[in-house]
Design an enzyme around this catalytic site. Structure first.
Site, PDB file in Angstrom:
ATOM      1  N   THR A  47     -17.197   3.050  -3.802  1.00 37.62           N
ATOM      2  CA  THR A  47     -17.412   4.572  -4.584  1.00 37.62           C
ATOM      3  C   THR A  47     -16.139   5.538  -4.498  1.00 37.62           C
ATOM      4  OG1 THR A  47     -18.228   5.603  -2.548  1.00 37.62           O
ATOM      5  CG2 THR A  47     -19.854   3.971  -3.808  1.00 37.62           C
ATOM      6  N   ARG A  48     -15.398   5.508  -3.674  1.00 32.85           N
ATOM      7  CA  ARG A  48     -14.201   6.453  -3.641  1.00 32.85           C
ATOM      8  C   ARG A  48     -14.607   7.705  -3.426  1.00 32.85           C
ATOM      9  NH1 ARG A  48     -11.755   5.325  -8.584  1.00 32.85           N
ATOM     10  NH2 ARG A  48      -9.643   6.446  -7.706  1.00 32.85           N
ATOM     11  N   GLU A  88      -7.652  11.816   5.766  1.00 32.27           N
ATOM     12  CA  GLU A  88      -7.830  12.647   4.603  1.00 32.27           C
ATOM     13  C   GLU A  88      -9.134  13.335   4.697  1.00 32.27           C
ATOM     14  OE1 GLU A  88      -7.459   9.767   4.063  1.00 32.27           O
ATOM     15  OE2 GLU A  88      -5.533   9.335   3.017  1.00 32.27           O
ATOM     16  N   LYS A 143     -17.502  14.638  -2.605  1.00 32.67           N
ATOM     17  CA  LYS A 143     -15.930  14.868  -2.719  1.00 32.67           C
ATOM     18  C   LYS A 143     -15.399  13.341  -2.875  1.00 32.67           C
ATOM     19  CE  LYS A 143     -14.071  14.181   0.835  1.00 32.67           C
ATOM     20  NZ  LYS A 143     -13.585  12.812   1.538  1.00 32.67           N
ATOM     21  N   PHE A 157     -17.735   7.562   2.916  1.00 33.55           N
ATOM     22  CA  PHE A 157     -16.739   6.961   2.163  1.00 33.55           C
ATOM     23  C   PHE A 157     -16.632   5.503   2.106  1.00 33.55           C
ATOM     24  CE2 PHE A 157     -12.346   5.631   1.068  1.00 33.55           C
ATOM     25  CZ  PHE A 157     -12.330   6.323  -0.072  1.00 33.55           C
ATOM     26  N   ALA A 165     -14.544   2.346  -0.031  1.00 33.15           N
ATOM     27  CA  ALA A 165     -13.500   1.710  -1.033  1.00 33.15           C
ATOM     28  C   ALA A 165     -14.088   1.827  -2.588  1.00 33.15           C
ATOM     29  CB  ALA A 165     -12.827   0.479  -0.649  1.00 33.15           C
ATOM     30  N   ASP A 186      -5.113  -3.670   6.349  1.00 31.15           N
ATOM     31  CA  ASP A 186      -5.711  -3.532   7.795  1.00 31.15           C
ATOM     32  C   ASP A 186      -7.090  -3.218   7.729  1.00 31.15           C
ATOM     33  OD1 ASP A 186      -5.763  -1.279   6.464  1.00 31.15           O
ATOM     34  OD2 ASP A 186      -4.557  -0.042   7.968  1.00 31.15           O
ATOM     35  N   ASP A 235       0.849  -1.181  -0.069  1.00 25.08           N
ATOM     36  CA  ASP A 235       0.074  -0.098  -0.127  1.00 25.08           C
ATOM     37  C   ASP A 235       0.778   1.183   0.017  1.00 25.08           C
ATOM     38  OD1 ASP A 235      -2.710  -0.641  -0.051  1.00 25.08           O
ATOM     39  OD2 ASP A 235      -2.670  -1.214   1.919  1.00 25.08           O
TER      40      ASP A 235
END
Length: 699
Positions: free
Chosen positions: A389-390, A359, A412, A385, A387, A535, A318
């Protein structure tokens, strides 16, 4: 011993040696010896020479050998068995010490359990063993977390030194990949509401103890293959040795001179020629490999995982936290033409309110520094949020007294994800914004687009820094023949910039969980072994597919269950150390095998002339070491055969030092050290023992 999984005991600490000595004798049980075929032959030989010694005492003239000589050979054969048992028991003792350290962390604590959570229940005291999966507990300053769980409310500083050995506390909070807490750790400040995720006996600590205690019982495929090879060599030497007795009888009768070779000498020859060195240390090497992984604060579920790490040729890493520092923070708002910066900042802040990632929080913090205040909007529906649709966002109700009754959709996320979202609503992304995103990506930063409805308001720039020295580490891996692949959710331009700076061989940009899984399968279809770290729950499918899967100790329960290793330090760069430890295990086993087979040559030159020189005087030319007598030659070889195991125990347990060089260079180096050394050391050692035996008049 420290109060964590790492042990401060030295290799030959009395706390380890004393139980190992007892274990060496306990392992003389035939059922235990049978598990190691090579040493079982030595075990049988020891019993046989013991009986021959008793016979020599009762009938001195029958054996042709002095009882004292037979006794000396017998004693050293038993020492050979005991030294091999001691090596294995010492390796197991280190694992048991680590398991005992872990077991000492388990405490029956009281917890504040929420009763009737759906009816405004109360926090009532409850013992940890009575808690069950799904229960909700409150832990406050000074409390010990009773069982593993997920934080559902609150933020607190947690002392995990009992598990990780790291003194610095960590922050645990609801949402994101830092919400998992481990039973036995202590809250230092504030409070947490935790939903228990396991039943008693199924906690992370319980599983770690089980992993450590089970380490000694599992053989890896390579170890099984090597055992088969050693057994084959042993059978060959056994057949050769068995035929020497009738051959000797025939030779003496035909020549009319000499003496028939004794059974004691034949047993000594067999024990010295079979690969007893590696046979005696093989199990210890495997157990020690898992122990060394534990000392690195990595729990391996089996020896197969450790060994597979040594054969890995593709590393999936990663970007965030492994290649870069991982503290990617919002640094600037870049508005689209005609859009006020304040409007972009407010939209970005509202769209990030439900984003629990670092973030997302940094965007909210940057907006606050620009003078905005985070305020709740009545009727707002937050979109978290994911993973897949990001992106994250919020659906705001229409303003009062407005002719437009439609909700305002603020989003966003990754530029391509926002672009698809905007286009699905009939809008488009301005060319200026695409250029701004490209320029941001070329700088190595990450652009996140912000949209209001079908209009893009601008870009948020996230900055991260590549770790110092990581490029050199990747260069070492390249010299080892290992391919490094960076995985990131960033767009291709950002990924390419960071990949070039870090020096990785390849990268996968805009990665989804499905993309990671597909990439691993593609490499495996090419016959390659793949390792990766993870993780989050979204990493679980890829971790389950990878050959070596290192889950972070601070990660989610799903990630830990999918991986075959758990890093208690939660350090993504530990994957590099895991690979090095696995390679050191394979090197140690190969080096000891090379040494074991090579040193048989010297023992051949010592014993063969000794047992046949009376019948064939010409064989005296093979006595290149000029040993004093046949009895001295045989006894010296047997003593050396036993002592070499003792001298190699530290090497077997600590491992051959790993060097990041190519396979060809590594092979040449090991052949020079352990191959040539295995040829020369026995000649020197046997001669020195012979001198000593003569000097003290033992032969």
């Amino acid at each position: 011993m420290t109060a964590n999984t790492k042990t401060s005991l030295s290799l030959f600490d009395a706390a380890l040696v004393k139980p190992a000595l007892r274990g060496a004798f306990a392992k003389l049980n035939p059922r235990t010896q049978w598990r190691n075929p090579v040493m079982f032959i030595v075990y049988i030989g020891s019993i046989l020479t013991s009986l021959l010694w008793v016979h020599a005492l009762s009938f001195p003239g029958d054996t042709g050998m002095k009882p004292a000589f037979v006794l000396a050979v017998t004693i050293w054969l038993w020492f050979t068995v005991l030294f091999a048992n001691f090596a294995e028991a010492l390796a197991e003792g280190r694992s048991k010490a680590q398991a005992a350290s872990l077991r000492g962390l388990r405490k029956d604590t009281w917890a504040k359990k929420l009763t009737e959570p759906h009816h405004g229940g109360q926090w009532l005291p409850e013992q940890a063993p009575n808690l069950r999966k799904g229960d909700v507990v409150l832990v406050e300053t000074g409390d010990v977390i009773p069982l593993d769980g997920e934080v559902i409310e609150g933020v607190a500083s947690v002392d995990e030194s009992a598990i990780t050995g790291e003194s610095a506390p960590v922050v645990r909070e609801s949402g994101g990949d830092f919400s998992a807490v481990t039973g036995g750790t202590r809250v230092l400040s504030d409070w947490l509401v935790v939903r228990i995720s396991v039943n008693p006996g199924e906690s992370f600590l319980d599983r770690m103890i089980g992993m450590v205690e089970a380490a000694k019982r599992q053989k890896t495929p390579n170890e099984i293959a090597l055992t088969i090879l050693l057994v084959a060599l042993t059978i060959v030497f056994l057949m050769v040795t068995v035929t020497l007795l009738p051959f000797s009888v025939f030779s003496v009768e035909a020549a009319g001179a000499g003496t028939v070779v004794s059974l004691t000498a034949l047993v000594a020859l067999l024990v010295c020629l079979i690969p007893t060195t590696i046979g005696g240390l093989l199990s210890a090497v495997g157990v020690a490999g898992m122990s060394r992984m534990m000392q690195a604060n990595v729990i391996a579920t089996s020896g197969r995982a450790v060994e597979a790490a040594g054969d890995v040729d593709v590393l999936l890493l990663d970007k965030t936290g492994t290649i870069t520092h991982g503290n990617r923070q919002a640094s600037a708002f870049l508005p689209a033409p005609g859009v006020p910066k304040g409007r972009l900042a407010r939209a970005a802040m509202l769209a990030s309110m439900a984003d629990e990632t670092p973030e997302g929080r940094s965007i909210v913090e940057l907006a606050r520094r620009d003078g905005l205040e985070a305020t709740s909007v009545e009727g707002a529906r937050f979109v978290p949020f994911t993973a897949q649709t990001r992106m994250s966002g919020v659906d705001l109700p229409a303003a009062p007294n407005s002719l437009d009754t439609d909700a305002v959709l603020l989003r966003k996320g990754a530029v391509d994800a926002i672009r698809r979202h905007v286009e699905s609503m009939g809008g488009s992304v301005p060319a200026e914004m695409l250029r701004a995103a490209e320029e941001t990506a070329r700088r190595g930063s990450t652009p996140l687009a912000v949209a209001e409805g079908n209009r893009v308001l601008g870009v948020v720039e996230l900055k991260d820094i590549v770790k110092t020295g990581i490029k050199d580490r990747f260069a070492e891996l390249r010299r080892m023949g290992i391919k490094t692949v960076m995985i990131t959710g960033d767009n291709k331009l950002t990924a390419a910039a960071i990949a070039a700076e870090a020096g990785v061989d390849d990268f996968l940009a805009e990665a989804t969980p499905e993309d990671k899984l597909a990439l691993i399968r593609r490499y495996q279809l090419e016959g390659r072994l793949v390792a990766m770290t993870g993780d989050g729950t979204n990493d679980a499918p890829a971790l389950a597919q990878a050959d070596v899967a290192v889950a972070m100790g601070s990660g989610t329960q799903a990630a830990k269950e999918a991986g075959n290793m758990v890093d208690l330090d939660s350090n993504p760069t530990k994957l590099l150390e895991v690979v090095e430890t696995g390679k050191a295990l394979l090197m140690t086993r190969g080096s000891l095998t090379t040494f074991s087979i090579a040193n048989d040559v010297a023992k051949y030159f010592a014993i063969i002339p000794a047992i046949f020189v009376s019948t064939y005087p010409q064989l005296g030319a093979l006595n290149v070491m000029r040993l004093a007598s046949p009895s001295s030659a045989i006894l010296s070889a047997v003593i050396f055969n036993a002592l070499v195991i003792v001298f190699l125990i530290p090497l077997a347990l600590k491992g051959v030092r790993y060097r990041p060089v190519g396979a060809a260079a590594l092979l040449r180096r090991n052949l020079a050290i352990y191959g040539l050394g295995g040829l020369l050391v026995p000649f020197i050692g046997i001669k020195l023992i012979d001198w000593l035996l003569v000097a003290v008049h033992l032969v």
